[in-house]
Design a protein around this motif. Structure first.
Motif, PDB file in Angstrom:
ATOM      1  N   HIS A 158      36.008  43.663   6.855  1.00 49.49           N
ATOM      2  CA  HIS A 158      36.376  42.421   6.165  1.00 49.49           C
ATOM      3  C   HIS A 158      35.180  41.796   5.468  1.00 49.49           C
ATOM      4  O   HIS A 158      35.306  41.256   4.356  1.00 49.49           O
ATOM      5  CB  HIS A 158      36.992  41.433   7.153  1.00 49.49           C
ATOM      6  CG  HIS A 158      37.528  40.193   6.510  1.00 49.49           C
ATOM      7  ND1 HIS A 158      37.290  38.926   7.017  1.00 49.49           N
ATOM      8  CD2 HIS A 158      38.268  40.013   5.379  1.00 49.49           C
ATOM      9  CE1 HIS A 158      37.868  38.028   6.234  1.00 49.49           C
ATOM     10  NE2 HIS A 158      38.469  38.652   5.243  1.00 49.49           N
ATOM     11  N   SER A 159      34.005  41.858   6.097  1.00 43.17           N
ATOM     12  CA  SER A 159      32.806  41.291   5.465  1.00 43.17           C
ATOM     13  C   SER A 159      32.501  42.025   4.161  1.00 43.17           C
ATOM     14  O   SER A 159      32.108  41.392   3.159  1.00 43.17           O
ATOM     15  CB  SER A 159      31.608  41.369   6.408  1.00 43.17           C
ATOM     16  OG  SER A 159      31.149  42.695   6.567  1.00 43.17           O
ATOM     17  N   ALA A 209      32.616  41.973  -1.829  1.00 41.94           N
ATOM     18  CA  ALA A 209      33.032  42.682  -3.038  1.00 41.94           C
ATOM     19  C   ALA A 209      33.880  41.815  -3.974  1.00 41.94           C
ATOM     20  O   ALA A 209      34.142  42.203  -5.118  1.00 41.94           O
ATOM     21  CB  ALA A 209      33.812  43.942  -2.657  1.00 41.94           C
ATOM     22  N   LEU A 210      34.317  40.648  -3.515  1.00 37.02           N
ATOM     23  CA  LEU A 210      35.167  39.787  -4.339  1.00 37.02           C
ATOM     24  C   LEU A 210      34.391  39.207  -5.523  1.00 37.02           C
ATOM     25  O   LEU A 210      33.182  38.947  -5.409  1.00 37.02           O
ATOM     26  CB  LEU A 210      35.694  38.616  -3.495  1.00 37.02           C
ATOM     27  CG  LEU A 210      36.757  38.912  -2.431  1.00 37.02           C
ATOM     28  CD1 LEU A 210      37.005  37.652  -1.602  1.00 37.02           C
ATOM     29  CD2 LEU A 210      38.045  39.379  -3.089  1.00 37.02           C
ATOM     30  N   PHE A 244      35.729  34.617  -4.135  1.00 40.82           N
ATOM     31  CA  PHE A 244      35.061  34.429  -2.842  1.00 40.82           C
ATOM     32  C   PHE A 244      35.069  32.948  -2.462  1.00 40.82           C
ATOM     33  O   PHE A 244      35.383  32.586  -1.320  1.00 40.82           O
ATOM     34  CB  PHE A 244      33.630  34.960  -2.910  1.00 40.82           C
ATOM     35  CG  PHE A 244      32.815  34.712  -1.676  1.00 40.82           C
ATOM     36  CD1 PHE A 244      33.054  35.409  -0.498  1.00 40.82           C
ATOM     37  CD2 PHE A 244      31.799  33.762  -1.678  1.00 40.82           C
ATOM     38  CE1 PHE A 244      32.306  35.170   0.656  1.00 40.82           C
ATOM     39  CE2 PHE A 244      31.044  33.518  -0.539  1.00 40.82           C
ATOM     40  CZ  PHE A 244      31.295  34.228   0.616  1.00 40.82           C
ATOM     41  N   CYS A 245      34.740  32.079  -3.413  1.00 41.02           N
ATOM     42  CA  CYS A 245      34.762  30.631  -3.154  1.00 41.02           C
ATOM     43  C   CYS A 245      36.149  30.179  -2.714  1.00 41.02           C
ATOM     44  O   CYS A 245      36.289  29.404  -1.745  1.00 41.02           O
ATOM     45  CB  CYS A 245      34.348  29.866  -4.407  1.00 41.02           C
ATOM     46  SG  CYS A 245      32.616  30.079  -4.879  1.00 41.02           S
ATOM     47  N   ALA A 246      37.177  30.657  -3.415  1.00 39.05           N
ATOM     48  CA  ALA A 246      38.547  30.267  -3.088  1.00 39.05           C
ATOM     49  C   ALA A 246      38.938  30.766  -1.707  1.00 39.05           C
ATOM     50  O   ALA A 246      39.608  30.054  -0.945  1.00 39.05           O
ATOM     51  CB  ALA A 246      39.497  30.818  -4.150  1.00 39.05           C
ATOM     52  N   GLU A 247      38.511  31.978  -1.346  1.00 40.25           N
ATOM     53  CA  GLU A 247      38.837  32.563  -0.043  1.00 40.25           C
ATOM     54  C   GLU A 247      38.212  31.739   1.089  1.00 40.25           C
ATOM     55  O   GLU A 247      38.867  31.455   2.104  1.00 40.25           O
ATOM     56  CB  GLU A 247      38.324  33.998   0.016  1.00 40.25           C
ATOM     57  CG  GLU A 247      38.762  34.784   1.236  1.00 40.25           C
ATOM     58  CD  GLU A 247      40.188  35.297   1.145  1.00 40.25           C
ATOM     59  OE1 GLU A 247      40.708  35.758   2.180  1.00 40.25           O
ATOM     60  OE2 GLU A 247      40.778  35.222   0.057  1.00 40.25           O
ATOM     61  N   VAL A 248      36.957  31.332   0.919  1.00 40.30           N
ATOM     62  CA  VAL A 248      36.277  30.540   1.946  1.00 40.30           C
ATOM     63  C   VAL A 248      36.914  29.160   2.073  1.00 40.30           C
ATOM     64  O   VAL A 248      37.106  28.648   3.181  1.00 40.30           O
ATOM     65  CB  VAL A 248      34.772  30.422   1.622  1.00 40.30           C
ATOM     66  CG1 VAL A 248      34.092  29.460   2.587  1.00 40.30           C
ATOM     67  CG2 VAL A 248      34.102  31.784   1.676  1.00 40.30           C
ATOM     68  N   PRO A 252      26.430  35.304  -1.749  1.00 43.00           N
ATOM     69  CA  PRO A 252      26.764  35.648  -0.368  1.00 43.00           C
ATOM     70  C   PRO A 252      25.982  36.866   0.114  1.00 43.00           C
ATOM     71  O   PRO A 252      25.645  37.762  -0.669  1.00 43.00           O
ATOM     72  CB  PRO A 252      28.272  35.938  -0.430  1.00 43.00           C
ATOM     73  CG  PRO A 252      28.530  36.314  -1.858  1.00 43.00           C
ATOM     74  CD  PRO A 252      27.561  35.511  -2.672  1.00 43.00           C
ATOM     75  N   ALA A 253      25.681  36.862   1.382  1.00 41.81           N
ATOM     76  CA  ALA A 253      24.984  37.994   2.011  1.00 41.81           C
ATOM     77  C   ALA A 253      25.570  38.175   3.401  1.00 41.81           C
ATOM     78  O   ALA A 253      26.326  37.323   3.890  1.00 41.81           O
ATOM     79  CB  ALA A 253      23.484  37.726   2.079  1.00 41.81           C
TER      80      ALA A 253
END
Length: 390
Positions: free
Chosen positions: A234-235, A240-241, A246-250, A267-268
């Motif tokens: 999942h990470s 990869a988004l 990625f912002c929307a997912e978080v 992101p890392a």
């Protein structure tokens, strides 16, 4: 063995190793600090470090006593005044408030590089600590009356005590023959910083989710840092988004608690492990920080445990009386003073990770009920808060 040049040689000048060296200044002990590379200089811009720490009040007191805390810019720090934990059913919750115990704050959020820079600046200004950097360790010979650390350039440092502060994959620990159990969680901690659409109010938030544990840690202004501890696959999907996705997912994973999020740092991810050592000490060797233990980040206590090691080891050495720094009974005294807290924190974090990682309806109902009951039990909450700030 020839007469030692040093009483203590510390290997590793990260946050914990550097703090330990500074805690020994003015002690009359001859101290050397060995580090492979100097910290990266602070950038001239106002970018934010994606590696941040929640520093407990006890650790703040320790760093303040070293003369470090006053040099950290207050505009780059954020007090955590409360914490909200939500179970994986989205309803059960547990709320902590510093106000409930009369504490000023539960923790203070600080960037890693700011603390590292302040520690190194203090080291440059003290004549009590000899710093070898860059320097790579090549060999360690331990005898009855001392130890010899050989560097890759052939220089030999003789000391009464070698302190391993060289991280989770500690070279010193391996050379000393101290066993370590490494439990791979098969998870990664995804980290990033964001500008938030809504004020965070100085509240740290954490969600136990089916896909892992998501934490929002408040930063100065309307900013927030996240750690999403999730299974490795999942990470990788998250990294990869596209950045907007990625912002929307978080934001969605956090129930839009802070509205829309705008990325400030890329992101890392870093792998998560539980490391338990057979002993914190060996013959003329003591371990501190990640060399001595590693815990799941869900409680945010890893660096605080390390600062506790540095403080207790320094206090033990300064109160040693006629014993030399590598005396076995003295080192056992340090180990006894630290063992209970370390084992307790590892047990709690590992237990919670395993409990909330079980995808079972019955187990889920019990754990969420426990979260809610704890929230209603005042004396239990008080005990947890007192532990968090100590």
């Amino acid at each position: 063995m020839p007469e030692p040049q040093y009483d203590v040689v510390i290997v590793g000048a990260g946050l914990v190793g550097a703090a330990c060296a500074l805690a020994l200044k003015d002690s009359g002990l001859r101290v050397a600090l060995v580090e492979g590379r100097a910290p990266t200089p602070l950038p001239p811009d106002e970018s934010w470090d994606s590696r941040i720490y929640a520093i407990s009040p006890a650790s703040v007191d320790f760093l303040d006593g070293l003369g470090i805390w006053k040099h950290l810019p207050p505009e780059r720090m954020q007090r955590v005044e409360a914490m909200r934990i939500v179970g994986d059913n989205g309803v059960a919750s547990l709320d902590f408030s510093a106000y409930e115990t009369g504490a000023a704050e539960l923790a203070c959020i600080v960037e890693s590089r700011l603390m590292q820079s302040a520690l190194w600046q203090a080291l440059r200004e003290t004549p009590d600590v000899t710093v070898a950097c860059p320097a790579e360790c090549a060999g360690l010979e331990i005898a009855e009356d001392g130890a010899t650390l050989t560097l890759s350039d052939g220089q030999a440092l003789r000391a009464r005590l070698i302190v391993g502060a060289d991280g989770a994959r500690s070279w010193v620990r391996g050379q000393a023959g101290i066993e370590a159990r490494d439990k791979d969680y098969r998870q990664s901690g995804v980290v990033a910083n964001f500008a938030a659409g809504k004020p965070h109010g100085g509240i740290a938030r954490q969600w136990f989710r089916p896909d892992g544990i998501l934490a929002y840690l408040p930063l100065p202004g309307n900013r927030v840092s996240i750690v999403w501890s999730t299974h490795t696959e999942h990470s990788q999907e998250l990294l990869a988004l596209p950045l907007n996705d990625f912002c929307a997912e978080v934001a969605q994973a956090g129930g839009m608690a802070l509205g829309e999020l705008t990325l400030l740092t890329p992101p890392a991810a870093f792998p998560l492990h539980l490391i338990q050592v057979g002993s914190l000490v060996g013959r003329r060797v003591a371990l501190i920080g990640d060399a001595a233990h590693q815990v799941h980040p869900l409680a945010g206590q890893g660096v605080n445990l390390g600062f506790g090691d540095a403080r207790v080891l320094a206090d033990t050495l300064k109160a040693r009386g006629p014993r030399d720094c590598g005396d076995a009974l003295l080192l056992r005294r340090y180990e006894r003073a630290r063992k209970e807290e370390i084992v307790a924190m590892q047990s709690v974090t590992d237990g919670l990770k395993e409990l909330f990682g079980k995808q079972n309806a019955a187990v889920g109902a019990i754990r969420n009920l426990g979260l809610s009951l704890t929230n209603r039990a005042g004396w239990v909450k008080q005990a947890l808060i007192r532990h968090a700030v100590s």
